[in-house]
Design a protein around this motif. Structure first.
Motif, PDB file in Angstrom:
ATOM      1  N   GLY A  45       0.816  -1.210   0.000  1.00 52.03           N
ATOM      2  CA  GLY A  45       0.000   0.000   0.000  1.00 52.03           C
ATOM      3  C   GLY A  45       0.849   1.258   0.000  1.00 52.03           C
ATOM      4  N   ILE A  46       1.952   1.230   0.766  1.00 54.88           N
ATOM      5  CA  ILE A  46       2.853   2.392   0.829  1.00 54.88           C
ATOM      6  C   ILE A  46       3.587   2.586  -0.495  1.00 54.88           C
ATOM      7  N   PHE A  47       4.192   1.520  -1.000  1.00 58.13           N
ATOM      8  CA  PHE A  47       5.019   1.640  -2.199  1.00 58.13           C
ATOM      9  C   PHE A  47       4.198   1.740  -3.487  1.00 58.13           C
ATOM     10  N   SER A  48       2.928   1.307  -3.441  1.00 60.97           N
ATOM     11  CA  SER A  48       2.070   1.407  -4.630  1.00 60.97           C
ATOM     12  C   SER A  48       1.181   2.647  -4.590  1.00 60.97           C
ATOM     13  N   HIS A  49       1.332   3.467  -3.543  1.00 60.84           N
ATOM     14  CA  HIS A  49       0.548   4.696  -3.393  1.00 60.84           C
ATOM     15  C   HIS A  49      -0.954   4.407  -3.384  1.00 60.84           C
ATOM     16  N   SER A  50      -1.332   3.322  -2.691  1.00 61.51           N
ATOM     17  CA  SER A  50      -2.747   2.949  -2.612  1.00 61.51           C
ATOM     18  C   SER A  50      -3.278   3.228  -1.209  1.00 61.51           C
ATOM     19  N   ALA A  51      -4.062   4.300  -1.077  1.00 65.97           N
ATOM     20  CA  ALA A  51      -4.638   4.630   0.225  1.00 65.97           C
ATOM     21  C   ALA A  51      -5.617   3.556   0.687  1.00 65.97           C
ATOM     22  N   ALA A  52      -6.358   2.982  -0.268  1.00 64.66           N
ATOM     23  CA  ALA A  52      -7.345   1.962   0.067  1.00 64.66           C
ATOM     24  C   ALA A  52      -6.660   0.701   0.594  1.00 64.66           C
ATOM     25  N   LEU A  53      -5.592   0.266  -0.087  1.00 62.52           N
ATOM     26  CA  LEU A  53      -4.897  -0.940   0.361  1.00 62.52           C
ATOM     27  C   LEU A  53      -4.188  -0.695   1.688  1.00 62.52           C
ATOM     28  N   LEU A  54      -3.640   0.494   1.864  1.00 66.65           N
ATOM     29  CA  LEU A  54      -2.996   0.826   3.136  1.00 66.65           C
ATOM     30  C   LEU A  54      -4.015   0.816   4.265  1.00 66.65           C
ATOM     31  N   ALA A  55      -5.214   1.350   4.000  1.00 67.44           N
ATOM     32  CA  ALA A  55      -6.284   1.319   5.006  1.00 67.44           C
ATOM     33  C   ALA A  55      -6.646  -0.113   5.351  1.00 67.44           C
ATOM     34  N   ASP A  56      -6.700  -0.963   4.328  1.00 62.93           N
ATOM     35  CA  ASP A  56      -7.001  -2.376   4.553  1.00 62.93           C
ATOM     36  C   ASP A  56      -5.871  -3.041   5.339  1.00 62.93           C
ATOM     37  N   GLY A  57      -4.633  -2.597   5.092  1.00 65.33           N
ATOM     38  CA  GLY A  57      -3.504  -3.133   5.845  1.00 65.33           C
ATOM     39  C   GLY A  57      -3.566  -2.747   7.308  1.00 65.33           C
ATOM     40  N   ALA A 185     -11.856  -2.442  -6.797  1.00 62.24           N
ATOM     41  CA  ALA A 185     -12.582  -1.458  -7.606  1.00 62.24           C
ATOM     42  C   ALA A 185     -11.864  -0.115  -7.606  1.00 62.24           C
ATOM     43  N   GLY A 186     -11.426   0.319  -6.424  1.00 65.23           N
ATOM     44  CA  GLY A 186     -10.743   1.603  -6.329  1.00 65.23           C
ATOM     45  C   GLY A 186      -9.427   1.619  -7.080  1.00 65.23           C
ATOM     46  N   THR A 187      -8.695   0.513  -7.022  1.00 67.98           N
ATOM     47  CA  THR A 187      -7.410   0.420  -7.723  1.00 67.98           C
ATOM     48  C   THR A 187      -7.601   0.446  -9.231  1.00 67.98           C
ATOM     49  N   LEU A 188      -8.598  -0.296  -9.716  1.00 69.54           N
ATOM     50  CA  LEU A 188      -8.868  -0.317 -11.151  1.00 69.54           C
ATOM     51  C   LEU A 188      -9.254   1.069 -11.666  1.00 69.54           C
ATOM     52  N   LEU A 189     -10.138   1.752 -10.945  1.00 72.71           N
ATOM     53  CA  LEU A 189     -10.560   3.088 -11.354  1.00 72.71           C
ATOM     54  C   LEU A 189      -9.397   4.074 -11.283  1.00 72.71           C
ATOM     55  N   SER A 190      -8.573   3.911 -10.255  1.00 71.40           N
ATOM     56  CA  SER A 190      -7.411   4.786 -10.111  1.00 71.40           C
ATOM     57  C   SER A 190      -6.467   4.645 -11.297  1.00 71.40           C
ATOM     58  N   ARG A 191      -6.252   3.414 -11.726  1.00 76.07           N
ATOM     59  CA  ARG A 191      -5.348   3.166 -12.847  1.00 76.07           C
ATOM     60  C   ARG A 191      -5.950   3.626 -14.178  1.00 76.07           C
ATOM     61  N   LEU A 192      -7.270   3.792 -14.202  1.00 79.57           N
ATOM     62  CA  LEU A 192      -7.935   4.297 -15.405  1.00 79.57           C
ATOM     63  C   LEU A 192      -7.957   5.825 -15.441  1.00 79.57           C
ATOM     64  N   GLY A 193      -7.378   6.435 -14.403  1.00 75.62           N
ATOM     65  CA  GLY A 193      -7.283   7.897 -14.391  1.00 75.62           C
ATOM     66  C   GLY A 193      -8.156   8.580 -13.365  1.00 75.62           C
ATOM     67  N   TYR A 194      -8.965   7.829 -12.654  1.00 80.25           N
ATOM     68  CA  TYR A 194      -9.838   8.410 -11.629  1.00 80.25           C
ATOM     69  C   TYR A 194      -9.149   8.269 -10.262  1.00 80.25           C
ATOM     70  N   ALA A 195      -8.177   9.142 -10.012  1.00 80.99           N
ATOM     71  CA  ALA A 195      -7.338   9.019  -8.809  1.00 80.99           C
ATOM     72  C   ALA A 195      -8.146   9.141  -7.524  1.00 80.99           C
ATOM     73  N   TRP A 196      -9.252   9.872  -7.569  1.00 79.33           N
ATOM     74  CA  TRP A 196     -10.069  10.060  -6.379  1.00 79.33           C
ATOM     75  C   TRP A 196     -10.741   8.760  -5.923  1.00 79.33           C
ATOM     76  N   ALA A 197     -10.802   7.766  -6.813  1.00 81.63           N
ATOM     77  CA  ALA A 197     -11.512   6.523  -6.484  1.00 81.63           C
ATOM     78  C   ALA A 197     -10.800   5.733  -5.392  1.00 81.63           C
ATOM     79  N   ASP A 198      -9.472   5.870  -5.305  1.00 74.19           N
ATOM     80  CA  ASP A 198      -8.737   5.087  -4.315  1.00 74.19           C
ATOM     81  C   ASP A 198      -9.049   5.517  -2.883  1.00 74.19           C
ATOM     82  N   PRO A 199      -8.927   6.827  -2.537  1.00 69.98           N
ATOM     83  CA  PRO A 199      -9.321   7.218  -1.174  1.00 69.98           C
ATOM     84  C   PRO A 199     -10.809   7.008  -0.906  1.00 69.98           C
ATOM     85  N   LEU A 200     -11.645   7.132  -1.958  1.00 66.46           N
ATOM     86  CA  LEU A 200     -13.069   6.869  -1.772  1.00 66.46           C
ATOM     87  C   LEU A 200     -13.290   5.399  -1.417  1.00 66.46           C
TER      88      LEU A 200
END
Length: 223
Positions: A45-57, A185-200
């Protein structure tokens, strides 16, 4: 008559022993899985810049703490009846379930607050949110698969033992499946350009945690 009574007592003892063994197995598996996932999801989560995965961690890290606490209560519940507890110590199983609920609810509020703060900062232009790395997606999918197996297996053990702590652990596994799916879902949307989807997605994860914690609390206290 004495032989029949002795056979009956031996059967009850064997039943309690099997129940304790199955309950212990559910807790051990949950602890091992959560240690692995806490390390994996937090690091990625830290190295991939994923707020959602870090929250899950963070949730998995809190799971490790409560698994250790629950193992104590389950061991305490195995103690035989004594003068102060003529009906045994089975009430500790309900206490263990309450501990799980408390940890889940606390983690839910923490994760929700951090996710919403990140989302608001991004929408106000005060911070940038990087798109999540592909590895975060793989870890989230792995979590869904692992927790899916653990939910089914632990649910079966919970039905066999009728242990509220084991049932609560199964519900937490189910909760982790939902939260990991939100991360996917958040990671997929984030990679498609919707960066706000990850913290959401992190906020959605927190809502799942809160609802699960409330359900466990209600079931453990008969509210």
């Amino acid at each position: 008559m004495n032989d029949e009574l002795e056979s009956h007592n031996e059967a009850i003892t064997a039943q309690h022993s099997e129940r304790s063994k199955l309950s212990g197995r559910a807790i051990t598996l949950a602890l091992a899985a959560n240690i692995l996932l806490a390390l994996l999801k937090t690091t990625v989560g830290i190295f991939s810049h994923s707020a959602a995965l870090l929250a899950d961690g963070i949730n998995s890290s809190s799971d490790v703490v409560y698994n250790l606490a629950v193992s104590f209560f389950v061991r305490a519940a195995r103690k035989p009846a004594d003068d102060e507890h003529p009906y045994g110590h089975s009430q500790y199983e309900s206490v263990g379930a309450l501990v799980i609920a408390a940890f889940i609810i606390t983690a839910a509020f923490t994760i929700f607050w951090n996710a919403i703060r990140s989302l608001v900062d991004y929408l106000q232009g005060n911070a940038e949110v990087s798109s999540s790395g592909l590895l975060a997606l793989y870890v989230a999918l792995f979590t869904v698969a692992l927790k899916g197996f653990l939910f089914v297996y632990t649910r079966v053990l919970g039905n066999k033992t009728n242990n509220p702590t084991v049932i609560a652990i199964a519900l937490d596994h189910r909760n982790d499946i939902l939260s990991a799916s939100a991360v996917v879902a958040g990671t997929l949307l984030s990679r498609l350009g919707y960066a706000w989807a990850d913290p959401l997605a992190g906020a959605v994860v927190a809502v799942f945690f809160l609802l699960s914690g409330i359900n466990i609390l209600r079931d453990s206290t008969d509210i």
